[in-house]
Design a protein around this motif. Sequence first.
Motif, PDB file in Angstrom:
ATOM      1  N   THR A 178       0.839  -1.205   0.000  1.00 32.06           N
ATOM      2  CA  THR A 178       0.000   0.000   0.000  1.00 32.06           C
ATOM      3  C   THR A 178       0.873   1.254   0.000  1.00 32.06           C
ATOM      4  O   THR A 178       2.090   1.177   0.192  1.00 32.06           O
ATOM      5  CB  THR A 178      -0.890   0.064   1.259  1.00 32.06           C
ATOM      6  OG1 THR A 178      -0.029   0.289   2.387  1.00 32.06           O
ATOM      7  CG2 THR A 178      -1.696  -1.205   1.459  1.00 32.06           C
ATOM      8  N   ALA A 179       0.223   2.401  -0.155  1.00 30.67           N
ATOM      9  CA  ALA A 179       0.950   3.673  -0.151  1.00 30.67           C
ATOM     10  C   ALA A 179       1.660   3.896   1.185  1.00 30.67           C
ATOM     11  O   ALA A 179       2.680   4.592   1.258  1.00 30.67           O
ATOM     12  CB  ALA A 179      -0.016   4.816  -0.437  1.00 30.67           C
ATOM     13  N   ASP A 180       1.132   3.298   2.274  1.00 28.07           N
ATOM     14  CA  ASP A 180       1.782   3.434   3.587  1.00 28.07           C
ATOM     15  C   ASP A 180       2.910   2.433   3.782  1.00 28.07           C
ATOM     16  O   ASP A 180       3.479   2.332   4.880  1.00 28.07           O
ATOM     17  CB  ASP A 180       0.773   3.163   4.716  1.00 28.07           C
ATOM     18  CG  ASP A 180      -0.319   4.197   4.748  1.00 28.07           C
ATOM     19  OD1 ASP A 180      -0.082   5.296   4.221  1.00 28.07           O
ATOM     20  OD2 ASP A 180      -1.393   3.897   5.300  1.00 28.07           O
ATOM     21  N   GLY A 181       3.183   1.625   2.778  1.00 24.84           N
ATOM     22  CA  GLY A 181       4.267   0.642   2.891  1.00 24.84           C
ATOM     23  C   GLY A 181       3.841  -0.674   3.516  1.00 24.84           C
ATOM     24  O   GLY A 181       4.690  -1.498   3.858  1.00 24.84           O
ATOM     25  N   SER A 248       9.897   0.483   5.020  1.00 21.58           N
ATOM     26  CA  SER A 248      10.249   1.817   5.506  1.00 21.58           C
ATOM     27  C   SER A 248      11.496   2.318   4.798  1.00 21.58           C
ATOM     28  O   SER A 248      12.387   1.536   4.456  1.00 21.58           O
ATOM     29  CB  SER A 248      10.522   1.739   7.010  1.00 21.58           C
ATOM     30  OG  SER A 248      11.111   2.922   7.457  1.00 21.58           O
TER      31      SER A 248
END
Length: 287
Positions: A178-181, A248
Amino acid sequence: MRATTAVIPAAGLGTRFLPATKAVPKELLPIVDTPGLQLIVDECVGAGFEHVVVVTSRAKPAIEQYFAPRLDLVAALRAAGRDEVAERVARIGHDARISFAYQDETKGLGHAVGCARAAVGDQPFAVLLPDELLADSSLLAQMADLSATTGGSVVGLKRVPRDELHRYGVIDPAGPITADGVVPVRTMVEKPRNEDAPSDLILIGRYLLTPDVFDCIDRVQPGAGGEIQLTDALCMQAAAGPFHGVLSDVGRHDTGNPLGWLQAVLDRALDDPALGGPLRAWLAARG
Ligand code: G1P
């Protein structure tokens, strides 16, 4: 429930830094003026953890000594007007509750985490490998939040070049990132051959684990290197319920080898307002 306890395995022999680590535990080697272990505790505190369990060995008494009060030293520093360093020394071991568990045989990372079972209890907890220094607490905080939401374990991830994969645990993703990793994890493999690795996403020594991992550790047979591998216990968890990774791009140093440790020291020194300028000038002149 968001985890409040973090485990730091610190019972290893530190053989890659001998003879320095014959008397000084690897985890206390300085990153400029601060032991690596303190930077890990700071990361825990920064992510909202209240209790830190250090898994150590009776052959490394300096680890416990580091966290013990030194009222004489603090008083001497205050008397000399060195209040800032006095404050730093006085705070050691007070930002979080520190407790100790013992691993007196080096049987692997899974075994080390298992030694913390009584100290952790029946609650989710973090594991931070002290060789891996991260620039801030953001990844650990995101992992704790995600685990509280999913109810499953979460591992910290980094993308590395393919020729480095054999040094690490590598995940097999079960879907897109996802865009949040955040990425669902199907399974993992510890220290695969580069050509056999299921992805280029490695475990970077940050884990947020549900407590059923302790029963998994008990069932793990010796794996890579003849050791009880944490990664093998995590495979059992991933097969049984929700299991995610968080990718991250936070700055990272692997201080488990002398070059990585030197890079961590230099990075910190170059960022230091007092040391950065003179160090840069010296490095430039040295060529
Ligand atoms: C350990 C873990 C491995 C992980 C690595 C991160 O390996 O077993 O999965 O990728 O830390 O540094 P070690 O470095 O202890 O061999």
